[in-house]
Structures are given as structure tokens and as C-alpha cells.
Design a protein around this motif. Sequence first.
Motif, PDB file in Angstrom:
ATOM      1  N   ARG A   1       7.207 -10.027   1.834  1.00 46.95           N
ATOM      2  CA  ARG A   1       6.478 -10.337   0.606  1.00 46.95           C
ATOM      3  C   ARG A   1       5.213 -11.099   0.974  1.00 46.95           C
ATOM      4  N   LYS A   2       4.087 -10.697   0.361  1.00 42.35           N
ATOM      5  CA  LYS A   2       2.834 -11.439   0.561  1.00 42.35           C
ATOM      6  C   LYS A   2       2.268 -11.754  -0.815  1.00 42.35           C
ATOM      7  N   ASN A   3       1.873 -12.986  -1.005  1.00 43.66           N
ATOM      8  CA  ASN A   3       1.298 -13.402  -2.295  1.00 43.66           C
ATOM      9  C   ASN A   3       2.169 -12.980  -3.470  1.00 43.66           C
ATOM     10  N   GLY A   4       3.471 -13.134  -3.297  1.00 39.05           N
ATOM     11  CA  GLY A   4       4.384 -12.871  -4.392  1.00 39.05           C
ATOM     12  C   GLY A   4       4.691 -11.402  -4.623  1.00 39.05           C
ATOM     13  N   ARG A   5       4.096 -10.504  -3.817  1.00 44.06           N
ATOM     14  CA  ARG A   5       4.313  -9.071  -4.027  1.00 44.06           C
ATOM     15  C   ARG A   5       5.039  -8.514  -2.804  1.00 44.06           C
ATOM     16  N   VAL A   6       6.073  -7.743  -3.059  1.00 41.31           N
ATOM     17  CA  VAL A   6       6.767  -7.107  -1.935  1.00 41.31           C
ATOM     18  C   VAL A   6       5.873  -5.979  -1.433  1.00 41.31           C
ATOM     19  N   ILE A   7       5.416  -6.068  -0.161  1.00 41.47           N
ATOM     20  CA  ILE A   7       4.538  -5.010   0.339  1.00 41.47           C
ATOM     21  C   ILE A   7       5.285  -4.042   1.243  1.00 41.47           C
ATOM     22  N   VAL A   8       6.422  -4.472   1.778  1.00 39.75           N
ATOM     23  CA  VAL A   8       7.277  -3.532   2.513  1.00 39.75           C
ATOM     24  C   VAL A   8       8.728  -3.838   2.172  1.00 39.75           C
TER      25      VAL A   8
ATOM     26  N   GLY B   1       1.662   7.920   7.159  1.00 41.78           N
ATOM     27  CA  GLY B   1       1.632   7.554   5.749  1.00 41.78           C
ATOM     28  C   GLY B   1       0.210   7.191   5.358  1.00 41.78           C
ATOM     29  N   PRO B   2      -0.081   7.200   4.057  1.00 45.19           N
ATOM     30  CA  PRO B   2      -1.452   6.926   3.603  1.00 45.19           C
ATOM     31  C   PRO B   2      -1.895   5.489   3.898  1.00 45.19           C
ATOM     32  N   ASN B   3      -3.174   5.253   3.788  1.00 45.01           N
ATOM     33  CA  ASN B   3      -3.705   3.898   3.955  1.00 45.01           C
ATOM     34  C   ASN B   3      -3.010   2.948   2.988  1.00 45.01           C
ATOM     35  N   GLY B   4      -2.681   1.786   3.499  1.00 49.97           N
ATOM     36  CA  GLY B   4      -2.069   0.780   2.636  1.00 49.97           C
ATOM     37  C   GLY B   4      -0.610   1.029   2.334  1.00 49.97           C
ATOM     38  N   ALA B   5      -0.022   2.034   2.968  1.00 49.26           N
ATOM     39  CA  ALA B   5       1.378   2.350   2.686  1.00 49.26           C
ATOM     40  C   ALA B   5       2.312   1.269   3.236  1.00 49.26           C
ATOM     41  N   GLY B   6       1.900   0.629   4.312  1.00 52.69           N
ATOM     42  CA  GLY B   6       2.742  -0.419   4.899  1.00 52.69           C
ATOM     43  C   GLY B   6       3.148  -0.127   6.330  1.00 52.69           C
ATOM     44  N   LYS B   7       2.429   0.733   7.019  1.00 59.20           N
ATOM     45  CA  LYS B   7       2.783   1.092   8.405  1.00 59.20           C
ATOM     46  C   LYS B   7       2.638  -0.119   9.324  1.00 59.20           C
ATOM     47  N   THR B   8       1.481  -0.749   9.257  1.00 55.37           N
ATOM     48  CA  THR B   8       1.243  -1.914  10.105  1.00 55.37           C
ATOM     49  C   THR B   8       2.309  -2.973   9.852  1.00 55.37           C
ATOM     50  N   THR B   9       2.544  -3.243   8.588  1.00 58.80           N
ATOM     51  CA  THR B   9       3.508  -4.283   8.228  1.00 58.80           C
ATOM     52  C   THR B   9       4.903  -3.924   8.720  1.00 58.80           C
ATOM     53  N   LEU B  10       5.270  -2.643   8.614  1.00 60.50           N
ATOM     54  CA  LEU B  10       6.591  -2.220   9.070  1.00 60.50           C
ATOM     55  C   LEU B  10       6.745  -2.440  10.578  1.00 60.50           C
TER      56      LEU B  10
ATOM     57  N   PHE C   1      -1.931  -3.937  19.199  1.00 63.93           N
ATOM     58  CA  PHE C   1      -2.397  -4.095  17.825  1.00 63.93           C
ATOM     59  C   PHE C   1      -3.536  -3.141  17.495  1.00 63.93           C
ATOM     60  N   GLN C   2      -3.679  -2.902  16.189  1.00 66.41           N
ATOM     61  CA  GLN C   2      -4.744  -2.011  15.715  1.00 66.41           C
ATOM     62  C   GLN C   2      -6.103  -2.469  16.254  1.00 66.41           C
ATOM     63  N   ILE C   3      -6.338  -3.805  16.187  1.00 67.80           N
ATOM     64  CA  ILE C   3      -7.541  -4.376  16.807  1.00 67.80           C
ATOM     65  C   ILE C   3      -7.061  -5.275  17.937  1.00 67.80           C
TER      66      ILE C   3
ATOM     67  N   ASP D   1      -0.045   0.325  17.103  1.00 67.19           N
ATOM     68  CA  ASP D   1      -0.572   0.503  15.754  1.00 67.19           C
ATOM     69  C   ASP D   1      -1.917   1.215  15.847  1.00 67.19           C
ATOM     70  N   GLU D   2      -1.918   2.516  15.564  1.00 69.01           N
ATOM     71  CA  GLU D   2      -3.130   3.346  15.618  1.00 69.01           C
ATOM     72  C   GLU D   2      -3.962   3.078  16.871  1.00 69.01           C
ATOM     73  N   PRO D   3      -3.401   3.309  18.047  1.00 62.70           N
ATOM     74  CA  PRO D   3      -4.116   2.960  19.281  1.00 62.70           C
ATOM     75  C   PRO D   3      -5.316   3.857  19.543  1.00 62.70           C
TER      76      PRO D   3
ATOM     77  N   THR E   1      -0.064   6.520  13.398  1.00 63.08           N
ATOM     78  CA  THR E   1      -1.321   7.249  13.578  1.00 63.08           C
ATOM     79  C   THR E   1      -1.692   7.957  12.284  1.00 63.08           C
ATOM     80  N   HIS E   2      -2.992   8.247  12.156  1.00 65.32           N
ATOM     81  CA  HIS E   2      -3.458   9.063  11.028  1.00 65.32           C
ATOM     82  C   HIS E   2      -3.814  10.467  11.496  1.00 65.32           C
ATOM     83  N   ASP E   3      -3.652  10.698  12.819  1.00 64.81           N
ATOM     84  CA  ASP E   3      -4.077  11.977  13.398  1.00 64.81           C
ATOM     85  C   ASP E   3      -2.856  12.898  13.469  1.00 64.81           C
TER      86      ASP E   3
HETATM   87  N1  LIG Z   1      -1.535 -11.034   3.731  1.00 63.16           N
HETATM   88  C1  LIG Z   1      -1.487 -10.091   2.763  1.00 63.16           C
HETATM   89  N2  LIG Z   1      -1.572 -10.472   1.474  1.00 63.16           N
HETATM   90  C2  LIG Z   1      -1.527  -9.555   0.494  1.00 63.16           C
HETATM   91  N3  LIG Z   1      -1.422  -8.260   0.706  1.00 63.16           N
HETATM   92  C3  LIG Z   1      -1.318  -7.818   1.976  1.00 63.16           C
HETATM   93  C4  LIG Z   1      -1.353  -8.705   3.069  1.00 63.16           C
HETATM   94  N4  LIG Z   1      -1.238  -8.005   4.219  1.00 63.16           N
HETATM   95  C5  LIG Z   1      -1.143  -6.708   3.830  1.00 63.16           C
HETATM   96  N5  LIG Z   1      -1.194  -6.600   2.492  1.00 63.16           N
HETATM   97  C6  LIG Z   1      -1.127  -5.354   1.714  1.00 63.16           C
HETATM   98  O1  LIG Z   1       0.048  -4.660   2.075  1.00 63.16           O
HETATM   99  C7  LIG Z   1      -0.189  -3.281   2.045  1.00 63.16           C
HETATM  100  C8  LIG Z   1       0.263  -2.649   3.358  1.00 63.16           C
HETATM  101  O2  LIG Z   1      -0.613  -3.007   4.375  1.00 63.16           O
HETATM  102  P1  LIG Z   1      -0.554  -2.381   5.830  1.00 63.16           P
HETATM  103  O3  LIG Z   1      -1.619  -2.998   6.628  1.00 63.16           O
HETATM  104  O4  LIG Z   1       0.828  -2.499   6.331  1.00 63.16           O
HETATM  105  O5  LIG Z   1      -0.897  -0.855   5.519  1.00 63.16           O
HETATM  106  P2  LIG Z   1      -1.094   0.359   6.535  1.00 63.16           P
HETATM  107  O6  LIG Z   1      -0.119   1.398   6.143  1.00 63.16           O
HETATM  108  O7  LIG Z   1      -1.049  -0.130   7.937  1.00 63.16           O
HETATM  109  O8  LIG Z   1      -2.573   0.848   6.166  1.00 63.16           O
HETATM  110  P3  LIG Z   1      -3.698   1.508   7.118  1.00 63.16           P
HETATM  111  O9  LIG Z   1      -3.333   2.930   7.281  1.00 63.16           O
HETATM  112  O10 LIG Z   1      -4.939   1.355   6.310  1.00 63.16           O
HETATM  113  O11 LIG Z   1      -3.720   0.709   8.395  1.00 63.16           O
HETATM  114  C9  LIG Z   1      -1.673  -3.085   1.785  1.00 63.16           C
HETATM  115  O12 LIG Z   1      -1.837  -2.773   0.423  1.00 63.16           O
HETATM  116  C10 LIG Z   1      -2.264  -4.430   2.063  1.00 63.16           C
HETATM  117  O13 LIG Z   1      -3.379  -4.679   1.227  1.00 63.16           O
END
Ligand SMILES: Nc1ncnc2c1ncn2[C@@H]1O[C@H](COP(=O)(O)OP(=O)(O)OP(=O)(O)O)[C@@H](O)[C@H]1O
Lengths: 234, 239, 269
Positions: B17-24, B41-50, B82-84, B158-160, B190-192
Motif C-alpha cells: 500500500r502506498k499513500n493509503g492505496r493498495v497498488i499491488v 503488463g501495461p504501464n503502471g500495472a505494478g510490475k516494478t512493485t511486484l 533496477f530499472q535505473i 526490471d526492464e534491463p 519487459t515491454h518488448d
Molecule cells: N510511492 C508511491 N506512492 C503512490 N503511488 C505509487 C508509489 N509507487 C508506485 N506507485 C503507483 O503504483 C502503480 C504501480 O507502479 P509500478 O512502478 O509498479 O508500475 P510498473 O508496472 O512497473 O509500470 P511501468 O511499466 O511504467 O514501469 C503506479 O500507478 C504508480 O503510480
Amino acid sequence: MNDILQGLLEAGRLVVTLDPDLIEISIRSLEVTLSAVLISSLLGIPFGAWLAVKRFRHRRAAIAVLNALMGLPPVVVGLVVYLMLSRSGPFGVFGLLFTPAAMIIAQVIILTPLIASIAHQAMREMWAEYHDLLISLNTTRWQRIKALVWDGRRALLTASLAGFGRGIGEVGAIMIVGGNIDNATRVLTTAIALETGKGDFALALGLGFVLIGLAIAVNWLIHILSRTEVSGQW
Amino acid sequence: MVTQTILPLRLRDARVRKNGRVIVGPVDYELPADGFTIVIGPNGAGKTTLLRMMHGMERLASGAVEWQVAEKRARERQAFVFQIPVMMRRNVLENVAYPMQLHGSSRKQARAEAARWLELIGLAEAAERPAPVLSGGERQKLALARALIRKPEILFLDEPCASLDGRAMREIEAVLQSAHSEGTRIVMSTHDMGQARRLASDVLFVHRGRIHEDGPAARFFEHPQTPEARAFLQGDIVE
Amino acid sequence: MKKLFLSAMLMAFAAGAAGADVMKMAVTTSFHNSGLSEILLPEIKADLDLEVQLLVVGTGQAIRLGEAGDVDAILVHSRPAEERFLAEGYGTHRTEIMYNDFVLIGPADDPAGIADAGSATAALVAISEQKIPFVSRGDDSGTHKMELSLWDGAGVGEDVRQVEWYKQAGSGMGATLNTASGLNAYVMSDRASWLKFGNKGDLELLFAGDPVLFNQYAYLPVNPEKHPHVKADLAGKLEAWLVSDRAKALIDGYRLEGEQLFTFNAGQN
Ligand SMILES: Nc1ncnc2c1ncn2[C@@H]1O[C@H](COP(=O)(O)OP(=O)(O)OP(=O)(O)O)[C@@H](O)[C@H]1O
Ligand SMILES: [Mg+2]
């Protein structure tokens, strides 16, 4: 304007004739301040790095206190150290009052918060950069501090040099705890205060110019030795 | 040297959970001991977080991330690119040697091993360069060498190849495949899709913070089970 | 940890202090500014193999240093403070050594006309009546206390000494003279500080010679019963030297810009 010119001439005369008193008090100035900077850096830099790396409950409060301590008036520090080191104070038995050791102690108290605070600033930026890698590599806190301090050594040098700048020009504290004793604890700044008191502005100003020259020389030398300007890609 | 494998990895009702919202999450999933897993998965899906959650770098709002050994020991056997990538402010060789030095290797040993990896990955020529001046592709190579030098049992990436040209991408893929063939478990986002098809033994499709679909690569790419995965593979916008 | 650190520093610096005997003496700024110490100290070093380290401070602080045991002896000029110091047991005794005198300084055109005054009292009354600026040390030093007693003796009370003309500098003699020079004001100084002062500007010596302006210096060793670490033997050696004929010749013979500053009077009262 005339006074300033006379001061410059006096500075030139002192340097050209290698005035023995001038050399003695300049060396003492350097000894006292460089020792204090060294000790303060050994205390302040690891502390600043630790503060950047460690998350704890009163961290913000600790940083606020540290920043406030930077503004400690040297005279107050001097007075407190004086009372501590006085024969009738808690550390009187060591007989340190009116010795260069007392001056170093006072300067360490003045410089450590300054160096720690600048070090913390630099280390915080680096920690933001290094955070993911060092966490992922499962480093201990001590290993993190070591990596930050080593890789950030150029930024930390700036912190120490800022400490040196403050220390070498400081007069309030060392006047009180050193006593400005001729041949024992007189340094450039206290000599300047003394000559100003006597109304000998030319000599006072001359010593002032020597002080500035000394500070520039030390900064320049340290930059050369560490080659900051040459290999400053990062 | 590996006395006991840390795999498989088990996620139980894991949530970030980040900022009160479950992101993964919630995620219930067992990562098998063998394979080359591609996370898409699409941008923002939660790959990095997973991935970070699996690596133990995210605080869990609920559930657990369980390895076969205690968490501290498990962490020693993992590596993450890491991605970066983080470029430590020292030269390339010392960046790569750093993880070995943390583990009691002498400076000399660590540098010799790092030099070997730089050779392998095609960065030998840049060994004495300060890492922060490297190009994007060189940075990824450095990070990969630094991750592999301790011979991890599992490697997360993460997206090397996000900003690499075709040749650099192939070079990195070759290194990854050889590491995999020597027994390193790989989990990579990866997105490729071309790259995903080339490398994957199995696929995790992440959508809206959950593992929406998973399975062997061949089946996933030929017969995706969910409409969202189907749309994603066809290049449509997934809502 | 702190103790360890301190003792390490102590050892580092104790090492450098071998050789001749060393003692510390607190003296007043006015004494040091006279330049007499630069004549006496090398002679003491030569005769007694004794290095006297001077702490140049105001009388108030000199007495505090003695009370705290931070110096081995004090050389000051404020009789009431000295007697309190003795009464409270901080000093063993008081030995008069010499005296110098105070002078009144002011703008060359002398707006209060003190140059022709019949006494110090008359001079001060003239300044206060015309409210001509006057700079006071204001630092509780011996010189300051002397000045205050002169004002009181002249019947110019604290209520009359208003800030519009009576400025308290709160600093040493040199800084106070600097202030007076900047304000072109009257000021009371010891003769030596005045003669040595390098920034005279428009100021001149206008009045001197009244016996109330004489200033007695006394030497007080710190009591070893209060502070066992003080170097009573060295303080005793120094005292014997200070009252000797050798000291008399040096003190009476000292000249600054052709003027005698001090008069040796040990053993006369
Ligand atoms: N610290 C945070 N506070 C609030 N929201 C966050 C935080 N970190 C990530 N998020 C949100 O969680 C969601 C998942 O982020 P994540 O980076 O895991 O996506 P992703 O699948 O890796 O995207 P991309 O393909 O663009 O790399 C995104 O909507 C992001 O904005
Ligand atoms: Mg991502």
C-alpha cells in the motif's frame, strides 16, 4: 581608505621580513584549527552520514537541533568550556584552561555541528541515490556509512573546509578559554583583537590580511592535494 | 557451496500500500524453483512493485513473502537490477567489485573477479572510467555484472533493456541466457514482446496490481486465457 | 569517553611544556597596555628562570580567575575588590608594588574647559553640567570603578549620568579610547594606555596631576589552602623579585614617549 592601505603595507612587511612573532602565532592558529577540524570531522562526518542512513522516531528533531547548534555563539561556547575547565569546574583537575588544548576543545564544539550538518546534507543526497542498491545488497548500517563517506569524500572535504573557515577566523571562544597569552595561546585572531584594542589598526589589519592569505593557501593546497578540480566529473 | 536452495518463493495474500492505496495485491503465488520468468503488463500495472516486493524491498501491508530459508539468508542469495541502475561514484571496476568486498573478499580478489566479468560482458575497456559517465547501455551492463558477480540463486531484472539498441539488447540477452543455463533463476519485466517470446519459459501477466494470468510461455502467447491478456498481446489498450 | 579524550589531549600538550618554571598571573589591561610587562618579563625570566604567563583581563575577571584557582597570582588595582578577595580567603596577602595615574582626555577644543579646572572633581562637574559626551569603560574594571568613585565624589549621581551624554562602552581601555575618538568625547584613561594609543584622532590629554587620580597596583598570591595546585613557591619567588631594588630600578626607569609612567612604592606604606 588610507588605513586599509597601511594595513596592506603592514601585512606585506610582516610577511617579507618573516616576522618571528607572526610565524609563531600563524603556526599556532593552524595547529589549533586544523586539530579541531580533524577531530570535528572524525566526529561530525560519520554522525552526519549516520543521520542520513538511519530512520528513527526523533530524526527530524535531531536534525533541527543540529542545525540550531550551528548557530551557537562562540562566546557562549567559550564561556561554558571555560567554566568546565576552570580549576573550580568539573574538569579542573586536568589543568587545561589557558592551553591550546582548551582552544581545540572549544573549537571542536563549535565546528562539529557545522561539519555534521553539511555532511548530513551531502550524505542525504547520496543516500537517496544509493538507497536501492545498498538495501538490495543487504549491507549493514556500518557498510552503508562507509560507502557513502568514501564515495562522497569530495563533498565531505567541502564540509571540513567550511569548518576550517569558521575555525580559523573564530575569536570569541578561543579568547576566553585560551586567554590570549603571549607565546602560549596567542593566535592570529586574538592578536588582531588585541592590536585593535590598542588602536594599532595598521598592525591589526595587516594580521587580518595574513589570516585571509593563510585561509586561501590552506584551501588551495587541500584542493590541489585532493585534485577536486581536476577529476571533478561527479 | 549452496547448501540449501532458497526456492521456491511463496507469496501469501501479499499486499503493498502506498499513500493509503493498495497498488499491488493481494497476490497468492508460488514461483517455481526453475525457469526464466517474464513479467509483462501495461504501464503502471505494478510490475516494478511486484518484483521489489518479491525481493523484500517493499513493506507489506498484509501477507507474507516466504523463502525456503530465513529471510536474511535468502537475501544473500538474490540480486536485483533496477530499472535505473545506481552508479556508485567510483570507477566501473570498483562498482562491479563492490558486492564481493562486502562479503569479505580481499580487494585484490574482488577486482580480479570484477575484471573477469567486465571482459565477459564487454565492458573491459571502460574499467577505469568513472561509472557516472557511462551511457545507458553501459550502465545496464555494469549493473548486470555487479548483480551476477556474487552468483545469485535468483536474479530479478526490471526492464534491463528499456533504452538499449538491438545489439546491446542481444548481448545482454546472451549473458542472461548463459547465467540461466548455469542454474540462475531469472525473473524479469519487459515491454518488448519479442524479447519476452525469445526468453520466457513462463509468463506473469500483471494487471491492476494483481497477477492476472500466469502460465508456460508457449501457452500464454498462443492461447491467452483472459480477455485482458488477449487485448494486451494484440497491442490494444487494456482498461 | 569524554574523559579519555581529554586526558589524551592533556598528555599531548603536557609534553610540550617542559623546561623553565611556568606560572600564570592575571593582570589588568591597563598594566599590560603600558608596555611595562614587556620590560619586566624577560628580566624575570633571566633572573629567576621563571616564565610568567600573563592573562590580560579586567580587574573583575582577574579576581574571578584568582578565586577559581586558574592563576597563581593577580596584579590589580582596585583596593575594595582586593580586600574582599583577601577577606574571603582566596589570597594569602596583599603587597603594594607601584602606582601610576589616570588622566582626563577630551577633544582638543575642550568644550567643557577642563584644562584649567582646579581639581578632577571640578573637571567632571563641568562636563556633566554641559552634557558633553563622555565615554566610560562600563566594564566593572578597576579603571571603571575608579571613575565611578570620582563621579560620586563630585556629586554627579547615577541619575544625572544620562545616556544622551554618558556612554558606557562595556569594553577594555583601548576599545573605549577608540569609541571616544570616534565620538570626539571625553574619557578617563590610565596614562600608559593613552600614550600607547595609536588612534588619537582629535583627542588630547587635558587634565592630570590631582592626587585622587593616583592608582595603586598590588600583588596578591592565590591561597594554596584553597587551591592546593597553585604554585605558591613560584608566586613567592616572583613577589620577592617584584619588591627588590632590581624591580625598582626597572619600574622607575621605564619611559614611554619620554614620560615616566610608574612610581615604585613597595614597602613604603
Ligand atoms: N510511492 C508511491 N506512492 C503512490 N503511488 C505509487 C508509489 N509507487 C508506485 N506507485 C503507483 O503504483 C502503480 C504501480 O507502479 P509500478 O512502478 O509498479 O508500475 P510498473 O508496472 O512497473 O509500470 P511501468 O511499466 O511504467 O514501469 C503506479 O500507478 C504508480 O503510480
Ligand atoms: Mg516499472
